[in-house]
Design an enzyme around this catalytic site. Structure first.
Site, PDB file in Angstrom:
ATOM      1  N   GLY A  15       0.836  -1.211   0.000  1.00 51.08           N
ATOM      2  CA  GLY A  15       0.000   0.000   0.000  1.00 51.08           C
ATOM      3  C   GLY A  15       0.868   1.258   0.000  1.00 51.08           C
ATOM      4  O   GLY A  15       0.612   2.211  -0.754  1.00 51.08           O
ATOM      5  N   HIS A  16       1.898   1.264   0.837  1.00 51.63           N
ATOM      6  CA  HIS A  16       2.807   2.425   0.868  1.00 51.63           C
ATOM      7  C   HIS A  16       3.543   2.557  -0.478  1.00 51.63           C
ATOM      8  O   HIS A  16       3.721   3.672  -0.987  1.00 51.63           O
ATOM      9  CB  HIS A  16       3.884   2.238   1.943  1.00 51.63           C
ATOM     10  CG  HIS A  16       3.396   2.242   3.344  1.00 51.63           C
ATOM     11  ND1 HIS A  16       3.447   1.126   4.148  1.00 51.63           N
ATOM     12  CD2 HIS A  16       2.879   3.233   4.108  1.00 51.63           C
ATOM     13  CE1 HIS A  16       2.984   1.424   5.353  1.00 51.63           C
ATOM     14  NE2 HIS A  16       2.617   2.686   5.358  1.00 51.63           N
ATOM     15  N   GLY A  60      -3.017   7.597   1.533  1.00 46.66           N
ATOM     16  CA  GLY A  60      -3.908   6.483   1.193  1.00 46.66           C
ATOM     17  C   GLY A  60      -5.350   6.780   1.582  1.00 46.66           C
ATOM     18  O   GLY A  60      -5.604   7.379   2.635  1.00 46.66           O
ATOM     19  N   ASP A 113      -7.016   5.503   5.088  1.00 49.00           N
ATOM     20  CA  ASP A 113      -7.173   6.412   6.222  1.00 49.00           C
ATOM     21  C   ASP A 113      -8.006   7.604   5.740  1.00 49.00           C
ATOM     22  O   ASP A 113      -7.506   8.726   5.618  1.00 49.00           O
ATOM     23  CB  ASP A 113      -5.797   6.854   6.734  1.00 49.00           C
ATOM     24  CG  ASP A 113      -5.016   5.684   7.286  1.00 49.00           C
ATOM     25  OD1 ASP A 113      -5.463   5.085   8.272  1.00 49.00           O
ATOM     26  OD2 ASP A 113      -3.974   5.339   6.700  1.00 49.00           O
ATOM     27  N   GLN A 129      -8.162  10.696   7.918  1.00 52.34           N
ATOM     28  CA  GLN A 129      -6.869  11.399   7.908  1.00 52.34           C
ATOM     29  C   GLN A 129      -6.729  12.238   6.639  1.00 52.34           C
ATOM     30  O   GLN A 129      -6.309  13.399   6.682  1.00 52.34           O
ATOM     31  CB  GLN A 129      -5.744  10.364   7.994  1.00 52.34           C
ATOM     32  CG  GLN A 129      -4.359  10.942   7.757  1.00 52.34           C
ATOM     33  CD  GLN A 129      -3.265   9.953   8.080  1.00 52.34           C
ATOM     34  OE1 GLN A 129      -2.957   9.746   9.234  1.00 52.34           O
ATOM     35  NE2 GLN A 129      -2.669   9.341   7.065  1.00 52.34           N
ATOM     36  N   ARG A 169      -0.276  -2.759  10.777  1.00 54.14           N
ATOM     37  CA  ARG A 169      -0.768  -3.441  11.983  1.00 54.14           C
ATOM     38  C   ARG A 169      -1.262  -4.861  11.693  1.00 54.14           C
ATOM     39  O   ARG A 169      -1.484  -5.630  12.623  1.00 54.14           O
ATOM     40  CB  ARG A 169      -1.871  -2.620  12.660  1.00 54.14           C
ATOM     41  CG  ARG A 169      -1.333  -1.353  13.322  1.00 54.14           C
ATOM     42  CD  ARG A 169      -2.371  -0.699  14.220  1.00 54.14           C
ATOM     43  NE  ARG A 169      -1.799   0.362  15.022  1.00 54.14           N
ATOM     44  CZ  ARG A 169      -1.821   1.658  14.713  1.00 54.14           C
ATOM     45  NH1 ARG A 169      -2.398   2.050  13.589  1.00 54.14           N
ATOM     46  NH2 ARG A 169      -1.273   2.562  15.508  1.00 54.14           N
TER      47      ARG A 169
END
Ligand code: PAF
Length: 290
Positions: A36-37, A147, A150, A153, A187
């Site tokens: 994802g990053h 992303g 989030d 965020q 996580r």
């Protein structure tokens, strides 16, 4: 790839690149990087001449009982991954330089920070907006990439950039998922095999809401109840929130109009996972396509 650890060196390097006429795209991360990053970095690569990535586990966005100390870290592995997607500069500041003695400023986005995760993680978004505004001042990007996993965020940071005239283009990138639909997250590494299986309940609940919405259900409470009922059939789960809300204000909805955000936070074992999706009425997307 350049590796920079000092705030003043990073600021000077970004200034130099800007003066030389380069466009800078920035991807802030807390490390323990996954696909994802890397996708955020690839998008950044496609949008600017130079890509800067930061790796910094930010203590101010963790509550006192949260996982700051045990948050997974892998400096060498992360550097190799970042280099593998042609990032130009990796910035790895130290906590003591980011938050020196006497530090006392908070950047806060009042309303948007108070919904969803803000209710169960008080102070979390103040920590995020404070560190992201510091990172923006240090890396001086034209574009910053986040992303959509989030979602809140992304909404809070977009608001902060607009409200404070930062002049940075904020780009949101769709969530990258594992083969079975679990949203990628650092996580996920905490989950054991049984919890990993149960963690699929977030995606299943969103799929159920999407199906019900496609069949015409517009009552937010009915959608929420159906998702909650599905989640609790999975072992090790406890629901933090299941929300059907306005995608812009994040206020809870009673009736869904043309679109809604479905947002979930569920603890699986001791691991808190979040996910979200947008419900859009068919006629809305059709009209947009015209
Ligand atoms: O999304 C994250 O990893 C963090 O919240 C961020 C944006 C890097 C700020 O610490």
């Amino acid at each position: 790839m350049e590796v920079i650890e000092s705030v003043s060196l990073m600021q000077a390097r970004s200034e130099e690149l800007r003066l030389a006429g380069h466009t800078l795209a920035f991807v802030p991360t807390m490390g323990f990087l996954h696909e994802g990053h890397l996708e955020l970095m690839r998008v950044a690569r496609s949008l600017a001449d130079r890509v800067i990535v930061s790796i910094f586990v930010n203590p101010t966005q963790f509550g006192p009982k949260e996982d700051f100390a045990k948050y997974p870290r892998d400096r060498e592995g992360d550097l190799a991954k970042v280099e593998g997607v042609s990032v130009d500069i990796c910035f790895l500041p130290d906590v003591s330089e980011m938050y020196p003695r006497g530090f006392q400023t908070t950047v806060s986005v009042r309303e948007l920070s108070g919904h969803l995760c803000g209710l169960s993680r008080p102070g979390h978004f103040d920590g995020v907006t404070t560190v992201v505004s510091k990172l923006f001042n240090i890396t001086k990007p034209h574009i910053a990439v986040f992303g959509q996993k989030d979602y809140q965020q992304l909404a809070v940071i977009s608001r902060m950039v607009t409200d404070t005239n930062m002049g940075i283009e904020i780009v949101g990138v769709p969530t990258v998922r594992e083969h079975d639909g679990l949203a990628m997250s650092s996580r996920n590494a905490y989950l054991n095999r049984d919890e990993r299986r149960s963690a699929l309940c977030l995606k299943k609940a969103m799929d159920l809401a999407a199906e019900m919405f496609a069949s015409g259900e517009r009552d937010a409470k009915i959608l929420k109840n159906a998702m909650e009922r599905l989640i609790v059939t999975h072992p090790y789960t406890s629901i933090d929130y299941v929300a059907v809300c306005d995608p812009v204000t994040l206020d809870d909805l009673d009736k869904v109009g043309e679109q809604a955000l479905v947002a979930l936070a569920v603890k699986v074992g001791r691991t808190r996972l979040i996910d979200n999706c947008l419900l859009k009425a068919r006629n809305l997307s059709e009209r947009r396509d015209l």
